[in-house]
Write an enzyme that holds these catalytic residues in place. Structure first.
Site, short mmCIF file in Angstrom:
data_model
loop_
_atom_site.label_atom_id
_atom_site.label_comp_id
_atom_site.label_asym_id
_atom_site.label_seq_id
_atom_site.Cartn_x
_atom_site.Cartn_y
_atom_site.Cartn_z
N TYR A 162 41.60 43.76 51.99
CA TYR A 162 40.90 43.52 53.65
C TYR A 162 41.81 42.44 54.07
O TYR A 162 41.72 41.93 55.16
CB TYR A 162 39.66 42.97 53.49
CG TYR A 162 38.43 44.16 52.90
CD1 TYR A 162 38.88 45.57 53.20
CD2 TYR A 162 37.14 44.02 53.08
CE1 TYR A 162 38.11 46.67 52.86
CE2 TYR A 162 36.44 45.12 52.76
CZ TYR A 162 36.95 46.41 52.71
OH TYR A 162 36.02 47.36 52.50
N LYS B 277 40.26 50.69 39.12
CA LYS B 277 40.68 52.29 39.29
C LYS B 277 42.09 51.94 38.44
O LYS B 277 43.21 52.32 38.92
CB LYS B 277 40.97 52.11 40.58
CG LYS B 277 41.58 53.72 41.04
CD LYS B 277 40.45 54.78 40.60
CE LYS B 277 40.91 56.26 40.78
NZ LYS B 277 39.93 57.27 40.59
N ASP C 182 35.14 55.63 40.48
CA ASP C 182 34.84 56.85 41.17
C ASP C 182 33.49 57.10 40.13
O ASP C 182 32.35 57.71 40.56
CB ASP C 182 35.84 58.05 41.04
CG ASP C 182 36.85 57.99 39.98
OD1 ASP C 182 36.88 57.07 39.30
OD2 ASP C 182 37.49 58.91 39.68
N ASP D 287 32.27 46.35 48.39
CA ASP D 287 31.54 46.58 49.59
C ASP D 287 30.82 47.94 49.79
O ASP D 287 29.97 48.38 49.98
CB ASP D 287 32.83 46.84 50.75
CG ASP D 287 32.40 46.70 52.12
OD1 ASP D 287 31.26 46.98 52.39
OD2 ASP D 287 33.05 46.73 53.12
N ASP E 4 26.41 48.64 49.08
CA ASP E 4 25.65 49.15 50.13
C ASP E 4 24.95 50.53 49.51
O ASP E 4 23.87 50.72 49.86
CB ASP E 4 26.55 49.63 51.27
CG ASP E 4 26.54 48.71 52.31
OD1 ASP E 4 26.12 47.69 52.30
OD2 ASP E 4 26.91 49.28 53.53
#
Ligand code: NAD
Length: 356
Positions: free
Chosen positions: A140, A191, A223, A247, A251
């Site tokens: 980001y 990852k 994943d 992020d 959620d």
């Protein structure tokens, strides 16, 4: 030593829910907790009071505080303002000015509310996960970034995923410290099978972990973590991950609990100074009606006591008081269920205070 707490109600239901949190803090203060509360405007209220969402006086106050309790910001009356004057800019300003790099998002499901989840009750009842998300680095913020036009005229968008060792080390340390205060299990999500950044991330988490021999450290690809979160979320205690993965996962984890009015959050700097707030917004649709659920904010007070003031006993007492109020069948409209008694914001706040 007296700890300074900045109280920023913000807009909409922020004002109503923070009022209940202040009653709770005043009660603890009258019982010997050494705190000093100061209130200031932020968001739309900051714009109304001083022409900008993060007024200079508010910024000076938070910089001089040990912890910040925030309600929520935003409202339809501010949506036409230029972007830099919008309420949400006040929040971003607070995060960057205070260097709040560690975002703590618990996903807790009180067993009494298991029916509110979209998952089966036995999968989520009693769920208590803490997701530690890196908040000021990663893709980001990475440079270079942009959209460029290639020689053949086609456009290409690009971002950069970058983490320094020091950034991984400090977020890992926060996560290990939290694991020590909880179930002593930490799962680092990455990852590493595809990304070099993740290889380095994993190496540094392992390195920092040497200082925490009591914490059982595991690693999981993002994943698989997403899959495991909806399959059997109770396997997790604390999870730590990069900005973007956090992020998304936080959620998803929050929604396992089914109720936005119940979830607190914290953002910490390197010295455990933190900003604490419910994860929901200012809910203009119900603002002023006295029906907002104050529990996410009261649970944010518990986090503030636990992580910035080191008062775990008081934090536990608030968590337990909320549990007992739910046991008694009191519910605000957003978590109402058959056979329970519906109450408003003030009655819910006072019920928790009485239990405390
Ligand atoms: P929201 O979280 O404010 O509301 C979503 C829905 O959940 C609404 O139906 C609302 O009534 C309900 N809800 C939220 N909190 C509740 C509570 N405590 N008790 C009962 N019901 C509750 O999200 P939104 O509607 O997308 O955004 C409204 C405003 O809030 C916008 O201006 C947005 O930018 C802002 N916002 C602020 C924050 C923040 O301050 N951290 C976060 C998200 C959104």
């Amino acid at each position: 030593m007296t700890k300074k707490i900045a109280i920023l109600p913000g807009d909409g239901i922020g004002i109503e829910i923070i009022a209940e949190a202040v009653k709770l803090l005043e009660h603890l203060k009258s019982n010997g907790l050494e705190i000093e509360l100061s209130e200031a405007p932020v968001g739309g209220a900051g714009y109304d009071a001083a022409g900008k969402p993060l007024p200079d006086e508010t910024l000076a106050l938070v910089k001089n505080s040990d912890a910040i309790l925030l309600g929520a910001v935003g409202g339809p009356q501010y949506e036409k303002l230029p972007r830099e004057l919008r309420p949400e800019r006040g929040l971003l300003g607070l995060r960057s000015e205070l260097e709040l790099f560690a975002n703590l998002r618990p996903a807790i499901l009180y067993p009494q509310l298991a029916a509110a989840s979209s998952l089966k009750a036995e999968v989520v009842a009693g769920l208590d996960i803490m997701i530690v998300r890196e908040l000021t680095g990663g893709i980001y913020f990475g440079e270079p970034r942009g959209i460029r036009t290639l020689e053949n005229g086609e456009r290409e968008g690009f971002n950069t995923l970058v983490y320094r060792e020091s950034e991984v080390d400090r977020i890992s340390r926060v996560a290990f410290d939290i694991a020590m205060k909880r179930g002593k299990r930490l799962c680092s999500v990455d990852k590493a099978n595809v990304l070099e950044v993740s290889e380095l991330w994993r190496e540094r988490v392992e390195f920092v972990g040497k200082d925490y021999p009591e914490v059982e450290l595991s690693h999981m690809y993002v994943d698989n973590a997403a899959m495991q979160l909806v399959k059997w979320p109770k396997q997790f205690d604390v999870m730590v991950t990069k900005n973007m993965f956090g992020d998304i996962l936080s959620d998803a984890a929050a929604m396992l609990t089914g109720s936005i009015g119940m979830l607190p959050s914290a953002s910490l700097d390197a010295n455990s100074k933190g900003m604490y707030e419910p994860i929901h917004g200012s809910a203009p649709d119900i603002a002023g009606k006295g029906i907002a659920n104050p529990l996410a904010t009261l649970l944010s007070v518990a986090m503030l006591l636990r992580y910035s003031l080191d008062h775990a006993a008081e934090a536990d007492a608030i968590d337990a008081a909320v549990g007992r109020v739910l046991d008694k069948g009191l519910r605000t409209a957003d978590i109402m269920a058959a056979g329970c008694k519906q109450v408003g914001t003030v009655a819910m706040g006072e019920a928790v205070l009485t239990e405390l």
